[in-house]
Motif scaffolding. Structure first.
Motif, short mmCIF file in Angstrom:
data_model
loop_
_atom_site.label_atom_id
_atom_site.label_comp_id
_atom_site.label_asym_id
_atom_site.label_seq_id
_atom_site.Cartn_x
_atom_site.Cartn_y
_atom_site.Cartn_z
N ASP A 184 2.69 9.58 -11.11
CA ASP A 184 2.16 9.77 -9.75
C ASP A 184 1.07 8.76 -9.42
O ASP A 184 0.81 8.49 -8.25
N LEU A 185 0.42 8.24 -10.46
CA LEU A 185 -0.66 7.28 -10.27
C LEU A 185 -0.71 6.40 -11.51
O LEU A 185 -0.58 6.89 -12.63
N VAL A 186 -0.88 5.11 -11.30
CA VAL A 186 -0.91 4.18 -12.43
C VAL A 186 -2.28 3.53 -12.51
O VAL A 186 -2.78 2.97 -11.52
N ARG A 200 -8.51 7.81 -4.33
CA ARG A 200 -8.03 8.42 -3.08
C ARG A 200 -8.97 8.20 -1.91
O ARG A 200 -8.59 8.34 -0.75
N TRP A 207 0.83 -1.21 0.00
CA TRP A 207 0.00 0.00 0.00
C TRP A 207 0.85 1.25 0.00
O TRP A 207 1.73 1.41 0.86
N THR A 208 0.62 2.10 -0.96
CA THR A 208 1.21 3.45 -0.97
C THR A 208 0.06 4.44 -0.98
O THR A 208 -0.76 4.42 -1.90
N PRO A 209 -0.04 5.28 0.02
CA PRO A 209 -1.16 6.25 0.05
C PRO A 209 -1.09 7.21 -1.14
O PRO A 209 0.00 7.52 -1.64
N ILE A 210 -2.24 7.64 -1.58
CA ILE A 210 -2.30 8.67 -2.63
C ILE A 210 -2.34 10.02 -1.94
O ILE A 210 -3.32 10.35 -1.27
N VAL A 211 -1.28 10.79 -2.08
CA VAL A 211 -1.24 12.08 -1.40
C VAL A 211 -1.38 13.25 -2.38
O VAL A 211 -1.95 14.28 -2.05
N LYS A 212 -0.88 13.05 -3.58
CA LYS A 212 -0.90 14.16 -4.54
C LYS A 212 -2.31 14.33 -5.11
O LYS A 212 -2.96 13.35 -5.47
N PRO A 213 -2.79 15.56 -5.18
CA PRO A 213 -4.11 15.77 -5.80
C PRO A 213 -4.12 15.26 -7.24
O PRO A 213 -3.13 15.40 -7.96
N LEU A 214 -5.26 14.69 -7.63
CA LEU A 214 -5.38 14.10 -8.96
C LEU A 214 -5.10 15.14 -10.05
O LEU A 214 -4.48 14.85 -11.08
N GLU A 264 3.16 -0.60 -5.99
CA GLU A 264 2.89 -0.05 -4.65
C GLU A 264 4.05 -0.33 -3.69
O GLU A 264 4.39 0.51 -2.86
N ARG A 315 -6.15 -1.29 -4.90
CA ARG A 315 -7.45 -0.62 -5.07
C ARG A 315 -8.04 -1.07 -6.39
O ARG A 315 -7.40 -0.91 -7.42
N ILE A 370 4.68 3.66 -5.67
CA ILE A 370 3.85 4.32 -6.69
C ILE A 370 2.42 3.83 -6.53
O ILE A 370 2.14 2.63 -6.67
N PRO A 371 1.48 4.71 -6.22
CA PRO A 371 0.10 4.27 -6.02
C PRO A 371 -0.57 3.84 -7.34
O PRO A 371 -0.23 4.34 -8.42
N THR A 372 -1.50 2.93 -7.22
CA THR A 372 -2.18 2.37 -8.39
C THR A 372 -3.68 2.34 -8.17
O THR A 372 -4.16 2.34 -7.03
#
Lengths: 158, 89
Positions: A151-153, B65, A30-37, B9, B32, B13-15
């Motif tokens: 930043d997001l995949v 998120r 788990w890596t939290p999503i911190v950056k705004p989309l 992850e 997720r 890197i979040p997915t």
């Protein structure tokens, strides 16, 4: 909710084979999503077997351990699919069914996402060589995603 | 596909994953997942249905998120008109 059990579907395709040993995980990294989309660079990975017509097609049956890098600005008319194991008649007409690159470009243009990474990665699912998949192919794909500073995949299986 | 998400992850890197194979997703446990109950080949939407494709992406990217439970699978509310592939399910 009624849904199809693909464990049973795959087994029925190979009635003479011992059951495929699906990966079963208990814990979840788990890596939290911190950056705004709206500030995030989004990368997409699709197992649709999508490739650009000037690239080599995938081996369409199984165990192709290569992946393709599709530039974010690719014209969808330059894309084709090499994959024998899902019905891609619709996706051939509209790649956004499994590789929603045009929709992602629109989301970037309207500011819903910050942008897109320069390339998106595609491969042909049905890789049953787990050792090579985990030890070679996934690290190579992950390294490309890291290098592009995603930043997001978004992962889109087909 | 879930294995790729998990590796990303692990590397920080979040997915967010889409899936039309609920049972496989429960086994592999990507971090997720948004479940879309469509036939294979349509994980990110119906052909030439821009509104449907955009809605799925906005739900997944925008909703990622909000997920606070690792391994969560959130079912999206979109239905296929003729669920032919569920006949034997």
């Amino acid at each position: 909710m009624k849904y199809l059990k693909y464990v049973d579907v795959v087994q029925s395709m190979f009635p003479d084979q011992p059951p495929y040993q699906w990966t079963v995980n208990d814990s979840v990294p788990w890596t939290p999503i911190v950056k705004p989309l709206a500030e995030s660079a989004v990368a997409m990975i699709s197992s649709s077997g999508m490739y650009r017509k000037d690239q080599a097609p995938f081996k369409p049956d199984k165990n192709d351990l290569s992946f393709r890098e599709i530039p974010a600005d690719t014209d969808v008319r330059d894309l084709a699919i090499s994959h024998d194991y899902y019905d891609h008649r619709d996706a051939e007409q509209d790649v956004n069914c499994v590789f929603p690159i045009e929709r992602l470009r629109e989301l970037a243009a309207e500011g819903f996402i910050g942008g897109l990474t320069p390339f998106h990665l595609t491969f042909m699912g049905r890789v049953f060589r787990k050792t090579q998949f985990l030890g070679e192919m996934i690290p190579a794909m992950t390294a490309r995603i890291e290098a592009m500073k995603a930043d997001l995949v978004l992962l889109v299986p087909a | 596909m879930g294995l790729i998400a998990r590796t990303l992850e692990e590397k920080g890197i979040p997915t967010v994953s889409l899936s039309s194979a609920y049972d496989l997703t429960t086994l592999v446990k990507p971090p997720r997942t948004f479940f879309i109950n469509y036939p294979l080949g349509h994980t990110s939407g119906k052909p030439f249905d821009r509104a449907n494709q955009t809605a799925i992406l906005k739900d997944a990217l925008g909703g990622a998120r909000e997920i606070n439970t690792p391994g969560a699978i959130v079912a999206l509310p979109y239905a296929w008109d003729d669920p032919f592939w569920l006949a034997g399910a």
